[in-house]
Design a protein around this motif. Structure first.
Motif, mmCIF file in Angstrom:
data_model
loop_
_atom_site.group_PDB
_atom_site.id
_atom_site.type_symbol
_atom_site.label_atom_id
_atom_site.label_comp_id
_atom_site.label_asym_id
_atom_site.label_seq_id
_atom_site.Cartn_x
_atom_site.Cartn_y
_atom_site.Cartn_z
ATOM 1 N N GLY A 176 22.267 -47.932 -66.902
ATOM 2 C CA GLY A 176 23.522 -48.656 -66.749
ATOM 3 C C GLY A 176 24.135 -48.453 -65.373
ATOM 4 O O GLY A 176 24.658 -49.397 -64.766
ATOM 5 N N GLY A 177 24.051 -47.229 -64.862
ATOM 6 C CA GLY A 177 24.560 -46.962 -63.521
ATOM 7 C C GLY A 177 23.763 -47.682 -62.453
ATOM 8 O O GLY A 177 24.328 -48.211 -61.484
ATOM 9 N N ALA A 178 22.446 -47.723 -62.625
ATOM 10 C CA ALA A 178 21.602 -48.442 -61.661
ATOM 11 C C ALA A 178 21.873 -49.940 -61.710
ATOM 12 O O ALA A 178 21.952 -50.599 -60.671
ATOM 13 N N LEU A 179 22.044 -50.488 -62.915
ATOM 14 C CA LEU A 179 22.354 -51.907 -63.052
ATOM 15 C C LEU A 179 23.701 -52.237 -62.418
ATOM 16 O O LEU A 179 23.842 -53.233 -61.704
ATOM 17 N N PHE A 180 24.688 -51.396 -62.655
ATOM 18 C CA PHE A 180 26.006 -51.596 -62.056
ATOM 19 C C PHE A 180 25.932 -51.555 -60.537
ATOM 20 O O PHE A 180 26.521 -52.394 -59.854
ATOM 21 N N ALA A 181 25.190 -50.601 -59.985
ATOM 22 C CA ALA A 181 25.068 -50.485 -58.528
ATOM 23 C C ALA A 181 24.381 -51.714 -57.944
ATOM 24 O O ALA A 181 24.810 -52.227 -56.901
ATOM 25 N N LEU A 182 23.333 -52.199 -58.597
ATOM 26 C CA LEU A 182 22.642 -53.387 -58.093
ATOM 27 C C LEU A 182 23.504 -54.639 -58.185
ATOM 28 O O LEU A 182 23.500 -55.469 -57.271
ATOM 29 N N LEU A 183 24.255 -54.784 -59.282
ATOM 30 C CA LEU A 183 25.148 -55.933 -59.399
ATOM 31 C C LEU A 183 26.275 -55.866 -58.375
ATOM 32 O O LEU A 183 26.687 -56.897 -57.833
ATOM 33 N N LEU A 184 26.762 -54.668 -58.092
ATOM 34 C CA LEU A 184 27.783 -54.504 -57.061
ATOM 35 C C LEU A 184 27.240 -54.879 -55.689
ATOM 36 O O LEU A 184 27.901 -55.584 -54.913
ATOM 37 N N LEU A 185 26.032 -54.456 -55.383
ATOM 38 C CA LEU A 185 25.417 -54.831 -54.106
ATOM 39 C C LEU A 185 25.180 -56.333 -54.024
ATOM 40 O O LEU A 185 25.364 -56.938 -52.968
ATOM 41 N N LEU A 186 24.795 -56.954 -55.136
ATOM 42 C CA LEU A 186 24.611 -58.403 -55.151
ATOM 43 C C LEU A 186 25.929 -59.125 -54.917
ATOM 44 O O LEU A 186 26.003 -60.093 -54.156
ATOM 45 N N TRP A 187 26.998 -58.638 -55.533
ATOM 46 C CA TRP A 187 28.308 -59.247 -55.354
ATOM 47 C C TRP A 187 28.778 -59.111 -53.912
ATOM 48 O O TRP A 187 29.282 -60.068 -53.322
ATOM 49 N N ILE A 188 28.600 -57.931 -53.322
ATOM 50 C CA ILE A 188 28.996 -57.721 -51.926
ATOM 51 C C ILE A 188 28.198 -58.633 -51.002
ATOM 52 O O ILE A 188 28.748 -59.244 -50.084
ATOM 53 N N THR A 189 26.901 -58.746 -51.253
ATOM 54 C CA THR A 189 26.052 -59.595 -50.411
ATOM 55 C C THR A 189 26.481 -61.055 -50.480
ATOM 56 O O THR A 189 26.558 -61.740 -49.462
ATOM 57 N N THR A 190 26.777 -61.548 -51.682
ATOM 58 C CA THR A 190 27.173 -62.944 -51.810
ATOM 59 C C THR A 190 28.574 -63.191 -51.266
ATOM 60 O O THR A 190 28.877 -64.290 -50.815
ATOM 61 N N ARG A 191 29.453 -62.206 -51.294
ATOM 62 C CA ARG A 191 30.796 -62.380 -50.748
ATOM 63 C C ARG A 191 30.774 -62.498 -49.228
ATOM 64 O O ARG A 191 31.582 -63.211 -48.645
ATOM 65 N N PHE A 192 29.873 -61.778 -48.573
ATOM 66 C CA PHE A 192 29.806 -61.808 -47.102
ATOM 67 C C PHE A 192 28.848 -62.863 -46.567
ATOM 68 O O PHE A 192 28.680 -62.985 -45.366
ATOM 69 N N ASN A 193 28.226 -63.628 -47.456
ATOM 70 C CA ASN A 193 27.312 -64.680 -47.019
ATOM 71 C C ASN A 193 28.127 -65.946 -46.771
ATOM 72 O O ASN A 193 28.326 -66.768 -47.658
ATOM 73 N N ARG A 194 28.601 -66.125 -45.545
ATOM 74 C CA ARG A 194 29.500 -67.238 -45.200
ATOM 75 C C ARG A 194 28.770 -68.248 -44.313
ATOM 76 O O ARG A 194 29.238 -68.570 -43.220
ATOM 77 N N ASP A 195 27.641 -68.751 -44.764
ATOM 78 C CA ASP A 195 26.861 -69.685 -43.964
ATOM 79 C C ASP A 195 27.484 -71.078 -43.918
ATOM 80 O O ASP A 195 27.256 -71.828 -42.986
ATOM 81 N N ARG A 196 28.216 -71.444 -44.931
ATOM 82 C CA ARG A 196 28.715 -72.823 -45.022
ATOM 83 C C ARG A 196 30.091 -72.968 -44.474
ATOM 84 O O ARG A 196 30.958 -72.243 -44.531
#
Length: 54
Positions: free
Chosen positions: A34-54
Protein backbone atom coordinates in the motif's frame (compact mmCIF):
# COMPACT_ATOMS: atom_id res chain seq x y z
CA UNK A 1 40.89 -13.69 8.26
CA UNK A 2 40.85 -11.24 5.38
CA UNK A 3 38.27 -8.54 4.81
CA UNK A 4 36.83 -10.23 1.72
CA UNK A 5 36.31 -13.59 3.40
CA UNK A 6 34.70 -11.91 6.41
CA UNK A 7 32.36 -9.97 4.13
CA UNK A 8 31.52 -13.12 2.17
CA UNK A 9 30.71 -15.00 5.39
CA UNK A 10 28.42 -12.22 6.58
CA UNK A 11 26.67 -12.02 3.20
CA UNK A 12 26.01 -15.77 3.20
CA UNK A 13 24.64 -15.56 6.75
CA UNK A 14 22.46 -12.60 5.78
CA UNK A 15 21.19 -14.36 2.65
CA UNK A 16 20.25 -17.45 4.64
CA UNK A 17 18.29 -15.36 7.12
CA UNK A 18 19.50 -17.39 10.07
CA UNK A 19 21.02 -14.55 12.06
CA UNK A 20 17.83 -12.69 12.97
CA UNK A 21 15.19 -15.28 12.25
CA UNK A 22 14.11 -14.29 8.74
CA UNK A 23 11.05 -12.09 8.32
CA UNK A 24 10.31 -9.34 10.78
CA UNK A 25 7.07 -9.73 12.69
CA UNK A 26 5.79 -6.17 12.30
CA UNK A 27 6.43 -5.89 8.55
CA UNK A 28 3.09 -6.46 6.82
CA UNK A 29 3.11 -7.07 3.08
CA UNK A 30 -0.18 -5.16 2.76
CA UNK A 31 1.28 -2.07 4.42
CA UNK A 32 4.42 -2.30 2.30
CA UNK A 33 2.45 -2.75 -0.92
CA UNK A 34 0.00 0.00 0.00
CA UNK A 35 2.84 2.39 0.77
CA UNK A 36 4.55 1.59 -2.52
CA UNK A 37 1.29 2.07 -4.43
CA UNK A 38 0.68 5.40 -2.69
CA UNK A 39 4.22 6.59 -3.48
CA UNK A 40 3.89 5.64 -7.15
CA UNK A 41 0.49 7.31 -7.48
CA UNK A 42 1.89 10.43 -5.82
CA UNK A 43 4.79 10.50 -8.27
CA UNK A 44 2.35 10.03 -11.16
CA UNK A 45 0.22 12.91 -9.91
CA UNK A 46 3.25 15.19 -9.52
CA UNK A 47 4.48 14.28 -13.00
CA UNK A 48 1.13 15.01 -14.63
CA UNK A 49 0.73 18.30 -12.73
CA UNK A 50 4.07 19.64 -14.01
CA UNK A 51 3.53 18.42 -17.57
CA UNK A 52 2.49 21.75 -19.13
CA UNK A 53 3.07 21.03 -22.82
CA UNK A 54 -0.22 22.49 -24.03
Amino acid sequence: MSLTSTAATHLVTLAEGTEHGGNHESLSPYVTGGGALFALLLLLWITTRFNRDR
